[in-house]
Write an enzyme that holds these catalytic residues in place. Structure first.
Site, short mmCIF file in Angstrom:
data_model
loop_
_atom_site.label_atom_id
_atom_site.label_comp_id
_atom_site.label_asym_id
_atom_site.label_seq_id
_atom_site.Cartn_x
_atom_site.Cartn_y
_atom_site.Cartn_z
N ASP A 7 8.59 5.37 8.87
CA ASP A 7 9.37 4.93 9.08
C ASP A 7 10.53 6.58 9.69
O ASP A 7 9.67 7.53 9.40
CB ASP A 7 10.34 4.05 9.21
CG ASP A 7 10.97 4.60 7.44
OD1 ASP A 7 10.85 5.71 7.20
OD2 ASP A 7 12.06 3.94 7.14
N HIS A 8 11.28 6.49 10.27
CA HIS A 8 12.34 7.26 10.01
C HIS A 8 12.68 8.34 9.49
O HIS A 8 12.37 9.29 8.94
CB HIS A 8 13.90 6.60 11.13
CG HIS A 8 14.41 5.69 10.14
ND1 HIS A 8 13.99 4.75 10.56
CD2 HIS A 8 16.08 6.10 9.47
CE1 HIS A 8 15.00 4.20 9.16
NE2 HIS A 8 15.73 4.51 8.65
N CYS A 64 7.63 6.45 3.64
CA CYS A 64 9.17 6.01 4.47
C CYS A 64 10.92 6.20 3.15
O CYS A 64 9.56 7.46 2.73
CB CYS A 64 9.63 4.73 4.38
SG CYS A 64 9.22 3.24 2.68
N THR A 66 11.65 5.97 0.17
CA THR A 66 11.33 6.18 -1.37
C THR A 66 9.91 5.88 -0.81
O THR A 66 9.48 5.83 -2.04
CB THR A 66 11.70 4.65 -1.55
OG1 THR A 66 11.81 3.80 -0.73
CG2 THR A 66 13.36 4.91 -1.49
N GLY A 67 9.03 5.43 -0.22
CA GLY A 67 7.76 4.94 -0.18
C GLY A 67 7.40 3.83 -0.69
O GLY A 67 6.23 2.95 -0.37
N ILE A 68 8.64 2.83 -1.01
CA ILE A 68 7.80 1.15 -1.93
C ILE A 68 8.49 0.44 -0.89
O ILE A 68 7.21 -0.19 -0.83
CB ILE A 68 9.46 1.16 -2.64
CG1 ILE A 68 9.73 2.05 -3.70
CG2 ILE A 68 9.16 -0.31 -3.02
CD1 ILE A 68 10.87 1.79 -4.56
N GLY A 69 8.43 0.34 0.24
CA GLY A 69 8.94 -0.48 1.42
C GLY A 69 7.40 -0.47 2.50
O GLY A 69 6.93 -1.04 2.30
N HIS A 97 -9.83 5.97 -11.03
CA HIS A 97 -9.78 4.43 -11.12
C HIS A 97 -9.66 3.87 -10.07
O HIS A 97 -10.53 2.30 -10.15
CB HIS A 97 -8.97 4.35 -12.23
CG HIS A 97 -9.38 5.14 -13.66
ND1 HIS A 97 -8.99 5.00 -14.42
CD2 HIS A 97 -10.40 6.16 -13.77
CE1 HIS A 97 -9.27 6.10 -15.64
NE2 HIS A 97 -10.49 6.43 -15.23
N ARG A 131 -17.35 1.23 -14.48
CA ARG A 131 -15.98 -0.49 -15.06
C ARG A 131 -15.41 -0.44 -14.03
O ARG A 131 -14.59 -1.27 -13.48
CB ARG A 131 -15.76 -0.27 -16.24
CG ARG A 131 -14.97 1.21 -16.50
CD ARG A 131 -14.81 1.91 -17.89
NE ARG A 131 -13.79 3.08 -18.03
CZ ARG A 131 -14.20 3.89 -17.63
NH1 ARG A 131 -15.14 4.50 -17.59
NH2 ARG A 131 -13.34 4.95 -18.22
N HIS A 132 -14.82 0.94 -13.53
CA HIS A 132 -13.68 0.75 -12.28
C HIS A 132 -14.15 -0.65 -11.39
O HIS A 132 -13.16 -0.73 -10.50
CB HIS A 132 -13.00 2.57 -12.17
CG HIS A 132 -13.17 3.00 -12.80
ND1 HIS A 132 -12.00 3.01 -13.91
CD2 HIS A 132 -13.16 3.64 -14.00
CE1 HIS A 132 -11.60 3.93 -14.58
NE2 HIS A 132 -12.92 4.36 -14.85
O1 LIG Z 1 12.73 3.74 2.23
C1 LIG Z 1 12.78 2.79 2.49
C2 LIG Z 1 11.57 1.57 2.51
O2 LIG Z 1 11.83 1.27 1.19
C3 LIG Z 1 13.06 2.40 4.34
O3 LIG Z 1 12.97 3.98 4.47
C4 LIG Z 1 14.65 2.18 4.14
O4 LIG Z 1 14.84 1.24 3.68
C5 LIG Z 1 15.53 2.95 5.67
O5 LIG Z 1 16.78 3.29 5.16
P1 LIG Z 1 17.93 3.24 6.27
O6 LIG Z 1 17.78 2.12 7.62
O7 LIG Z 1 18.81 2.63 5.87
O8 LIG Z 1 17.34 4.04 6.71
#
Ligand SMILES: O=C(CO)[C@H](O)[C@H](O)COP(=O)(O)O
Length: 141
Positions: A7-8, A64, A66-69, A97, A131-132
């Site tokens: 994303d951005h 993204c 954080t990389g999380i979403g 693994h 095993r992995h």
């Molecule tokens: O890390 C993210 C998801 O996990 C996105 O990049 C983040 O939530 C985007 O937020 P914003 O619209 O405030 O830039």
């Protein structure tokens, strides 16, 4: 062939990753986004993950803020094992693994030198099998 998506919030790091892949003569397809306009990470994380799941690409890298979403999104696609990594040992271990076929990075968290170390580990480490493989086979519901 490596599928890329961001994303951005991940665009700048994705562009660094493209430079890395160019320098290492590794081919990639970028599934977006393409500008710094605010956008929605699931759109691009899913597109990259579906390219890997379909066999169109061999591996994927998604970014993204954080990389999380974007890692959560990729892992919703059947056959995808996307690992969110912030240092190279995790990237090496998830290949050895977990046979991770996608890597997620946080654009706000990972600098270019750390990104290069993570990419080196992710792209140059083989799955150990044994095993992995049994455990990986149990991941898909
Ligand atoms: O890390 C993210 C998801 O996990 C996105 O990049 C983040 O939530 C985007 O937020 P914003 O619209 O405030 O830039």
């Amino acid at each position: 062939m490596i599928a890329l998506g961001s994303d951005h919030g991940g665009l700048a790091l994705k562009r660094h990753i493209m430079d890395y892949l160019d320098q290492h003569q590794l081919a990639y397809k970028d599934y977006g986004c393409y500008t710094s306009d605010s956008c929605d990470y699931p759109d691009f994380g899913r597109a990259a993950a579906e390219a890997v799941a379909s066999g169109e690409c061999d591996r994927g890298i998604v970014v993204c803020t954080t990389g999380i979403g974007i890692s959560i999104t990729a892992n919703k696609v059947k056959g995808i094992r996307c690992a969110l990594c912030s240092e190279p040992l995790s990237a090496e271990m998830t290949r050895r693994h977990n046979d991770a076929n996608m890597l997620a990075l946080g654009g706000a968290l990972i600098g270019p030198n750390m990104a290069d170390s993570i990419l080196n580990a992710f792209l140059n480490t083989e799955f150990e099998g044994g095993r992995h493989q049994r455990r990986v086979d149990k991941i898909e519901p």
